[in-house]
Motif scaffolding. Sequence first.
Motif, PDB file in Angstrom:
ATOM      1  N   LYS A   8       1.090  -1.318   0.034  1.00 13.99           N
ATOM      2  CA  LYS A   8      -0.024   0.105  -0.031  1.00 13.99           C
ATOM      3  C   LYS A   8       1.002   0.962  -0.146  1.00 13.99           C
ATOM      4  O   LYS A   8       1.559   1.585   0.586  1.00 13.99           O
ATOM      5  CB  LYS A   8      -0.700  -0.324   1.079  1.00 13.99           C
ATOM      6  CG  LYS A   8      -1.834  -1.208   1.164  1.00 13.99           C
ATOM      7  CD  LYS A   8      -2.315  -1.294   2.738  1.00 13.99           C
ATOM      8  CE  LYS A   8      -3.184  -2.094   2.698  1.00 13.99           C
ATOM      9  NZ  LYS A   8      -3.788  -2.368   4.230  1.00 13.99           N
ATOM     10  N   SER A  10       0.096   4.591   0.190  1.00 14.13           N
ATOM     11  CA  SER A  10       0.083   6.067   0.853  1.00 14.13           C
ATOM     12  C   SER A  10      -0.349   5.309   2.355  1.00 14.13           C
ATOM     13  O   SER A  10      -0.788   4.713   2.579  1.00 14.13           O
ATOM     14  CB  SER A  10      -1.850   6.240  -0.154  1.00 14.13           C
ATOM     15  OG  SER A  10      -2.773   5.998   0.057  1.00 14.13           O
ATOM     16  N   GLY A  11      -0.326   6.644   3.054  1.00 15.68           N
ATOM     17  CA  GLY A  11      -1.017   6.781   4.424  1.00 15.68           C
ATOM     18  C   GLY A  11       0.600   6.094   5.468  1.00 15.68           C
ATOM     19  O   GLY A  11       1.461   6.124   4.547  1.00 15.68           O
ATOM     20  N   LYS A  12       0.362   6.431   6.446  1.00 17.35           N
ATOM     21  CA  LYS A  12       1.470   5.883   7.063  1.00 17.35           C
ATOM     22  C   LYS A  12       0.970   4.375   7.518  1.00 17.35           C
ATOM     23  O   LYS A  12      -0.106   3.826   7.643  1.00 17.35           O
ATOM     24  CB  LYS A  12       0.862   6.413   8.281  1.00 17.35           C
ATOM     25  CG  LYS A  12       1.681   8.276   8.813  1.00 17.35           C
ATOM     26  CD  LYS A  12       1.806   8.626  10.008  1.00 17.35           C
ATOM     27  CE  LYS A  12       1.903   9.741  10.064  1.00 17.35           C
ATOM     28  NZ  LYS A  12       3.240  10.249  10.222  1.00 17.35           N
ATOM     29  N   HIS A  13       2.095   3.488   7.372  1.00 18.51           N
ATOM     30  CA  HIS A  13       1.707   2.602   7.478  1.00 18.51           C
ATOM     31  C   HIS A  13       2.654   2.136   8.809  1.00 18.51           C
ATOM     32  O   HIS A  13       3.331   2.197   9.312  1.00 18.51           O
ATOM     33  CB  HIS A  13       3.303   1.653   6.389  1.00 18.51           C
ATOM     34  CG  HIS A  13       1.939   2.117   5.326  1.00 18.51           C
ATOM     35  ND1 HIS A  13       1.634   1.028   4.465  1.00 18.51           N
ATOM     36  CD2 HIS A  13       3.578   3.265   4.264  1.00 18.51           C
ATOM     37  CE1 HIS A  13       0.977   1.967   3.180  1.00 18.51           C
ATOM     38  NE2 HIS A  13       2.063   2.906   3.086  1.00 18.51           N
ATOM     39  N   GLU A  85       6.164   8.490   6.176  1.00 17.97           N
ATOM     40  CA  GLU A  85       5.162   7.365   6.325  1.00 17.97           C
ATOM     41  C   GLU A  85       5.350   5.847   7.154  1.00 17.97           C
ATOM     42  O   GLU A  85       4.412   5.047   6.999  1.00 17.97           O
ATOM     43  CB  GLU A  85       5.759   6.157   4.305  1.00 17.97           C
ATOM     44  CG  GLU A  85       7.010   5.411   4.653  1.00 17.97           C
ATOM     45  CD  GLU A  85       8.479   6.012   4.154  1.00 17.97           C
ATOM     46  OE1 GLU A  85       9.375   5.348   3.776  1.00 17.97           O
ATOM     47  OE2 GLU A  85       7.683   7.407   4.389  1.00 17.97           O
ATOM     48  N   ASP A  87       3.966   5.249  10.660  1.00 12.49           N
ATOM     49  CA  ASP A  87       3.006   5.526  11.809  1.00 12.49           C
ATOM     50  C   ASP A  87       3.966   4.691  12.905  1.00 12.49           C
ATOM     51  O   ASP A  87       3.692   3.928  13.948  1.00 12.49           O
ATOM     52  CB  ASP A  87       1.644   4.466  12.037  1.00 12.49           C
ATOM     53  CG  ASP A  87       0.884   5.119  13.196  1.00 12.49           C
ATOM     54  OD1 ASP A  87       1.332   5.495  14.020  1.00 12.49           O
ATOM     55  OD2 ASP A  87      -0.609   4.244  12.582  1.00 12.49           O
TER      56      ASP A  87
END
Length: 176
Positions: A8, A10-13, A85, A87
């Motif tokens: 994935k 996009s967003g935080k991982h 990226e 979390d």
Amino acid sequence: GYYYKPNKSSGKHPLILVFPILDGDHIVCEWQSKILANKGFAVIRFEKKKGFLKPNAKPEFHQEVLQQTIIDARRALDWICTWPEIDTKKIGVTGVSLGGISASLLMAADDRVYAGAFFLFGGNIPKIIATSKEPNVKKLRERLLANIPLSDLETYLTPFYKDVDPLTYASRLDPA
């Protein structure tokens, strides 16, 4: 170490740190890392420290290597936690054998790590050295037995490994 970017994009991982086994190749760690990245985790897979059980290594050497492993992992974590990226509220560790020992020690030492999965590892390192059937550990034991009787081996090794033994810090880990 190696970075496995999550599928994935996009967003935080969430982040997983993967520690290597003592001996052998990296197949298990690579496999874990690829599967976790395919499931959406950012993964850092550490390389093993060469020569952990090198000939004529003294117990102090193993203690220093394990301590430096945790210092290195915490420094890596400091840096990785600056990546946009990642979390930083969702960090876990895993490892097999010596990697499980290292992963548990990092989790006990660093409050940023909230989850851990440890495989084929244990605590009471002196007892592991005294009883293991792992060929390189057996060689270490045989070298030590040249100067120390088997009946005294665990007692002799305890002061060297107390500060890097998972049992010392087990109470810091939430079993949940």
